[in-house]
Structures are given as C-alpha cells and as structure tokens.
Enzyme design. Structure first.
Site, PDB file in Angstrom:
ATOM      1  N   TYR A   1       0.851  -1.184   0.000  1.00 41.89           N
ATOM      2  CA  TYR A   1       0.000   0.000   0.000  1.00 41.89           C
ATOM      3  C   TYR A   1       0.887   1.234   0.000  1.00 41.89           C
ATOM      4  O   TYR A   1       1.859   1.309   0.767  1.00 41.89           O
ATOM      5  CB  TYR A   1      -0.901   0.034   1.243  1.00 41.89           C
ATOM      6  CG  TYR A   1      -1.554   1.385   1.464  1.00 41.89           C
ATOM      7  CD1 TYR A   1      -2.768   1.687   0.875  1.00 41.89           C
ATOM      8  CD2 TYR A   1      -0.930   2.369   2.241  1.00 41.89           C
ATOM      9  CE1 TYR A   1      -3.357   2.932   1.057  1.00 41.89           C
ATOM     10  CE2 TYR A   1      -1.508   3.615   2.418  1.00 41.89           C
ATOM     11  CZ  TYR A   1      -2.724   3.891   1.828  1.00 41.89           C
ATOM     12  OH  TYR A   1      -3.306   5.116   1.992  1.00 41.89           O
TER      13      TYR A   1
ATOM     14  N   GLU B   1      -3.933   7.252  -3.511  1.00 40.66           N
ATOM     15  CA  GLU B   1      -3.410   6.005  -2.980  1.00 40.66           C
ATOM     16  C   GLU B   1      -3.470   4.889  -4.010  1.00 40.66           C
ATOM     17  O   GLU B   1      -4.262   4.944  -4.958  1.00 40.66           O
ATOM     18  CB  GLU B   1      -4.145   5.584  -1.709  1.00 40.66           C
ATOM     19  CG  GLU B   1      -5.621   5.314  -1.880  1.00 40.66           C
ATOM     20  CD  GLU B   1      -6.285   4.948  -0.553  1.00 40.66           C
ATOM     21  OE1 GLU B   1      -5.719   5.268   0.515  1.00 40.66           O
ATOM     22  OE2 GLU B   1      -7.367   4.343  -0.585  1.00 40.66           O
TER      23      GLU B   1
END
Length: 381
Positions: A101, A189
């Site tokens: 991530y 993101e």
C-alpha cells in the site's frame, strides 16, 4: 471530486506509474471484446466509487470468453452497495507475489502532507490503521520543498519493503506525492501496489480525490467531473445546493450546519450505529429545503432511519418545525422513521408544533441519536 479507478489510473500512467493494460466497457459485448484484445486472464471490475467491491461481487477474475461474458452480465447493471454499475474496467490480471500500500494525504493534526507505505496492501487500510498502526510507515513532508528522495526511501525501508523492489516503490511514492501536490489532491493512494515474480511493481488499483475548490486550476480534471459523478444522489445534492457525502451506514443524518452534522455523525458511531451520509442543508430550513433533504435521504436504499439535528438560530425553531411538518405532509407515505432534535431560538415552541404522528421528538441530541440507531437496527432486521 472523486475520480473513478479508470480515470485515476489514466492520470497515474501519464505520470509514469506502471499500470496494467485495461479498457473501459459499457456493454457485455464490449467487455468480452476487450478481454480478448488484452488476453486472458483478466479482471472485470465494477467502476463505482465504493470500497469492498471484490467482497460484494464487483470484481471477478476470468480465464476465457465464456467466463468473461458471464462476469460482465453479472456485474453490469448490478446494485453495488447502493451504486448502479454501468461501466466495467477490463484489466490485465497481474501475477503477483506481494501486495503493498502507498498513499498520500493531509495530516491535519500535524498541518503537513503525509506519505504512507505498508506491506499489508490489498486490505482496508483503515482497518490496518486501527488494528496495527505500526504496520503503516509514515513520513511527513514540508510542502515548501516537496518529498525528498531520502524521505521516500525512509518510508519504504521503515515499512519493511523487500530491498529488491524498494527503489521502485520509493519512485512510485515520490511520483504519487508529486501528482497529489500538482493536481490539488486531497487523497491519492494505490492499494494494492502489486509486486510480481519478476520484481516489477504495478498499480492494480488507483484512488485520487481532488479538492473541488481547486478545480479551476485543473481544467483537464474538471472535464472528468460529470463523468466521475458518483450517483444520482450526489447529482441531486448538487441540484439542491446541499453539502452531501454518501457513506456506508444505514442511519440517515440531516442537519443545518457542518458542525452539527459532524457531531451527529460522531454520536451515531459512538452509540453503535453507522452513518449513511453527511447532509448539511445550511441555514433557513424552510419546508421546500427540508422536503428536498428528506427526498434525498429517503431515496437512499441503505437508510433505515433518519435523525434531524436542527438548531434554530437566525431561523426560529418554530419556523423550522413548521417546515418539517409541511415537508412530511408532502409525502403520501413516510418510508423511514424520522427522529427530530430541535434546539436554539424558539426551540420549545417548535417542539410543541412538531407533528408527533409523523416524527419522534427527543429533547437532547444524545437521545435523538440513540433512538435513530435503535430504529435503524430494528428496521434492518
């Protein structure tokens, strides 16, 4: 303004972040044709702006044309957590060995942007942050100087990313920050950033949210705004002139002031409920405005009960109460139970005016929220 996945990936790819081959499709035949052109296996992904698409059946991995057709037929037209799916992204499947991530947002407590990296990609990052905050490495950035190479490397190493791909991941993080800053982002993101057996990193998902007040500086992104509109409710909110954000819960929330609405959201969560929306109708809660707000919340199939948190300031409480009565009288049938808390100028007079055949009246906000949470729990069973 929220970009769809396919839009965000287009922005990321133009900046040099690796993304899988993909095509957007609006029909079953187009989805099958795209899958054939890309080559199997492919992922067919619903293009709606909501988390948990895979668990809800909105993402399917297919190995041939028959499976592609079946998956496209299942996903196109489906209702996914209250969102109608009218487009799918047909995307090259990534053979990965690890999921990471990376993200950039504003840390309002620190007053600085923060870049984040975690080796626990592919899952809800909010859950990771709540259950194991140390699993997310954070690096605050001075916006006057931007993200420096050493900061990106530090975040990657602190997260425990394999050294074989650490430099590539740091490069993706730096590019993501640069995009976030240049595009007036609020959030950006990649979850997951996949690592392949050949030690390549590929953005298998993409999120990018833009500050709506800065769109005048982003004409290319502004052109995507209508295309990126989340659903009919958000379009309706724009028409009505409401500040509205759709959430995942079942307790509808209406208030006349952002602070009141935020407090109500917090209390719904505190008492074990889940907010369905943020809806600020602003000052002057007259009948037409209240009717429009109720029309929006009643239209959300996820909502099982509604709480009104109204403060009579410039607009007197008795006028607000009359507006609520007139608004509810306009409905042939009230589909959700409504709880009202009224405070401020002429609040007592307003409480006496409210038609208790149409609403439940509570004297305190805490009592009103608890009652709405109870109603939502009862009606969801």
């Amino acid at each position: 303004m929220k970009l769809h996945e396919y839009q965000a990936k287009r922005v990321f790819a133009e900046a040099g972040i690796p993304t899988p081959d993909a095509e957007l499709a609006e029909t079953v035949d187009a989805a099958v044709d795209a899958a054939e052109a890309i080559g199997y296996p492919v992922a067919i992904k619903a293009q709606v702006q909501v988390g948990g698409r895979g668990k809800a059946g909105g993402i399917k991995l297919v190995d041939d044309a028959e499976e592609a057709r079946e998956a496209a037929e299942d996903i196109l037209g489906m209702d996914l957590k209250g969102y109608h799916v009218d487009r799918v992204l047909v995307e090259e499947a990534v053979d990965f060995t690890n999921e990471l991530y990376v993200g950039v947002t504003m840390d309002r407590g620190e007053g600085k942007p923060v870049a984040m990296v975690s080796t626990r990609g592919g899952v809800d990052i909010e859950e990771v942050a709540a259950e194991d905050p140390d699993a997310i490495a954070r690096e605050h950035v001075d916006p006057a100087f931007g993200m420096q190479p050493y900061q990106a490397r530090k975040a990657v190493y602190d997260a425990g990313v394999d050294r074989k791909v650490a430099n590539d991941v740091a490069g993706v993080l730096t590019t993501l920050y640069d995009l976030w800053a240049a595009k007036d982002g609020s959030d950006a993101e990649i979850n997951p950033l996949m690592v392949t057996a050949d030690d390549e990193v590929i953005a298998a998902d993409a999120v990018m949210n833009i500050d709506g007040d800065a769109l005048f500086r982003q004409p290319e992104l502004a052109e995507m705004q209508e295309e990126a509109a989340e659903d009919d409710l958000e379009a309706k909110a724009n028409d009505y002139g409401f500040d509205y954000v759709r959430l995942d819960g079942n307790v509808g929330i209406i208030g006349n002031g952002a602070g009141l609405v935020m407090t109500t959201l917090d209390l719904v969560d505190h008492y074990g409920g889940e907010p369905a929306n943020f809806l600020d109708i602003g000052g002057g809660a007259k009948a037409e405005r209240v009717t429009n707000a109720l029309d929006m919340v009643f239209s959300d199939e996820n909502v099982d009960a509604v709480v009104f948190n109204i403060f009579g300031g410039i607009t007197r409480g008795d006028e607000v109460a009359q507006g609520i009565n007139e608004a509810l009288d306009a409905f042939d049938e009230i589909p959700k139970r409504v709880v009202v808390r009224l405070a401020g100028t002429k609040a007592e007079e307003g409480m006496e005016i409210l038609n208790t055949d149409l609403v439940t009246v509570e004297k305190t906000l805490e009592d009103a929220v608890q009652r709405a949470v109870e109603y939502a729990e009862e009606d969801s069973q």
